[in-house]
Design an enzyme around this catalytic site. Structure first.
Site, mmCIF file in Angstrom:
data_model
loop_
_atom_site.group_PDB
_atom_site.id
_atom_site.type_symbol
_atom_site.label_atom_id
_atom_site.label_comp_id
_atom_site.label_asym_id
_atom_site.label_seq_id
_atom_site.Cartn_x
_atom_site.Cartn_y
_atom_site.Cartn_z
ATOM 1 N N TRP A 130 34.836 -28.379 7.475
ATOM 2 C CA TRP A 130 34.383 -27.097 8.036
ATOM 3 C C TRP A 130 33.984 -26.197 6.871
ATOM 4 C CZ3 TRP A 130 37.856 -22.474 9.209
ATOM 5 C CH2 TRP A 130 37.187 -21.541 10.006
ATOM 6 N N ASP A 211 45.132 -28.885 9.015
ATOM 7 C CA ASP A 211 44.500 -27.882 9.866
ATOM 8 C C ASP A 211 44.461 -28.457 11.280
ATOM 9 O OD1 ASP A 211 42.885 -26.088 11.170
ATOM 10 O OD2 ASP A 211 41.243 -26.146 9.707
ATOM 11 N N ALA A 213 43.496 -27.121 14.458
ATOM 12 C CA ALA A 213 42.875 -26.039 15.236
ATOM 13 C C ALA A 213 42.533 -26.471 16.663
ATOM 14 C CB ALA A 213 41.616 -25.560 14.525
ATOM 15 N N LYS A 246 41.356 -22.177 20.363
ATOM 16 C CA LYS A 246 40.663 -23.121 21.248
ATOM 17 C C LYS A 246 41.556 -23.555 22.394
ATOM 18 C CE LYS A 246 38.216 -23.190 17.406
ATOM 19 N NZ LYS A 246 36.865 -22.880 17.055
HETATM 20 C C1 LMR Z 1 33.239 -23.614 14.429
HETATM 21 O O1 LMR Z 1 33.322 -24.440 13.517
HETATM 22 O O2 LMR Z 1 32.209 -23.445 15.098
HETATM 23 C C2 LMR Z 1 34.454 -22.803 14.790
HETATM 24 O O3 LMR Z 1 35.532 -23.192 14.039
HETATM 25 C C3 LMR Z 1 34.204 -21.344 14.768
HETATM 26 C C4 LMR Z 1 33.976 -20.771 13.408
HETATM 27 O O4 LMR Z 1 34.588 -19.740 13.122
HETATM 28 O O5 LMR Z 1 33.207 -21.316 12.618
#
Ligand code: LMR
Length: 397
Positions: A130, A211, A213, A246
């Site tokens: 991410w 993580d 999430a 989420k």
């Molecule tokens: C995403 O990857 O779309 C989510 O985790 C929201 C974000 O804050 O980027």
């Protein structure tokens, strides 16, 4: 003084979502930000959360500051949710946690603790990860190494590459792992692979930072944390960044927690005190509303069952969408998209080039990340044909 600061580029995820919002096309599809959307294209409030909110509003007597560690019911409920009520680490009081502003706050507090213990420590991140992991952890002063993870040709985890790269991680290093529903690729480790990572951590001495999430959105609440629990059973130290964005739909309420699994109860208490000092330095104390709601849902048997049922239905719907998407895409292209069905959670790469993802946006008002990451939960019965036909048209050139 401030006029030296230039305009910053749009966020690679949030910027595309804003662009979609201002697109006037009636056919537009938003597959950008990871939020769950139902068949009507709405990100719903969970029933259990709505009920908890009604009782909270009726009973709330104060808006005084939260305690530095946040709401106790929330922290305890989340520890049990993530680690399991039978967790030996919990029974031994080797776990402490601090409520944080979302999963991002948890990642940041985790990074602060790592940097306090080992300034400038190396954090191994998956390739890809991410994108926000890098500034969140990097701004604290941590350094990065990447390990191979997603293999775009086979559309799966390159586990041999991962093991080879992590072979160079040692004592004092941290390995950031996605507990489930890998963001951005959706390709997760098997339990056997988690076990290999646990062996390596034991042998080489690196510490996992997990993580989590998306617990509950891959296969189910318990299945999605099986790998993480295996690490916690076997290793003396694990940091976990958990989020209710989420799986309770509390996105804007910024509800998360950093959990510290430590080698002793004394150390767990020390880490909590460190985390409180770190939080005080940045934002003082966490916001109340989301955690008070989540705490109520987790503490009340009826609300909890109601929430679990709704979450499981979302999870099944996402998995059903994955199946439908594979078949629609394969009807409109000559490619094998079967990998989408093997992946988990909200995200998958469609395997398109950047130019193809841009063409989908510019010619068809279909918004996905330029890496071709889509939010599967943005697909629904009303837009799936348009999406698959547009992908077919773009791939034909
Ligand atoms: C995403 O990857 O779309 C989510 O985790 C929201 C974000 O804050 O980027």
């Amino acid at each position: 003084m401030l006029d030296v600061l230039p305009q910053m580029p749009e966020d690679s995820i949030l910027g595309l979502s804003s662009a979609c919002r201002s697109d006037p096309s009636p056919n537009k599809i938003d597959l950008t930000v990871g939020i769950y959307m139902n068949e009507e294209g709405v990100c719903p409030v969970f029933d259990a959360v709505r009920l908890a909110q009604q009782s909270l509003v009726a009973e709330e007597t104060t808006k005084a500051y939260m305690a530095p560690a946040g709401d106790a019911a929330f922290n305890q409920g989340l520890q049990r949710l993530v680690l399991g009520s039978g967790s030996a680490a919990l029974a031994d009081a080797r776990v402490s946690s601090i409520q944080t502003p979302g999963g991002c706050g948890a990642l940041r507090i985790g990074a602060e603790i790592i940097n306090a213990a080992a300034p400038g420590a190396r954090v191994w991140v998956s390739d890809p990860t991410w994108p926000v992991h890098i500034p969140l952890l990097g701004s604290v002063g941590l350094r990065f190494e990447t390990y191979r993870y997603y293999e775009p040709v086979s559309h799966g985890v390159n586990f041999d590459g991962m093991v080879e790269d992590l072979g160079r991680a040692g004592r004092g290093d941290v390995v950031l792992l996605h507990g489930c529903c890998h963001n951005p690729c959706g390709a997760d480790l098997t339990l056997e692979q988690w076990s290999v990572i646990a062996d390596m951590a034991e042998r080489q001495g690196f510490m996992p930072f997990v993580d989590i999430a998306y617990q509950g959105l891959g296969d189910g609440l318990e299945q999605d944390v099986a790998g993480l629990r295996l690490l916690v059973e076997r290793l003396p130290e694990v940091i976990i960044a958990a989020s209710c964005s989420k799986n309770m739909g509390l996105y804007r309420e910024r509800t998360g927690a950093a959990l510290f699994v430590s080698s002793s109860a004394e150390n767990a208490r020390a880490l909590l005190s460190q985390a409180q000092v770190a939080a005080r330095r940045i934002y003082s104390m966490p916001p109340a509303h989301g955690a008070l709601l989540a705490g109520r849902v987790l503490a009340d048997a009826e609300l909890k069952t109601n929430w679990e049922d709704e979450l499981q239905a979302m999870c099944w719907r996402i998995n059903g969408l994955r199946t439908s998407l594979v078949s629609k895409l394969e009807q409109n292209t000559d490619r094998d998209f079967g990998f989408i069905e093997r992946e988990k959670g909200m995200f998958s790469f469609l395997g398109l080039t950047r130019a193809e993802a841009i063409a989908l946006r510019e010619k068809h008002s279909i918004y996905m990340l330029e890496s071709s990451r889509i939010n599967v939960a943005g697909v629904n019965g009303a837009n799936i044909d348009y999406l698959a036909e547009a992908v077919g048209a773009v791939l034909r050139g």
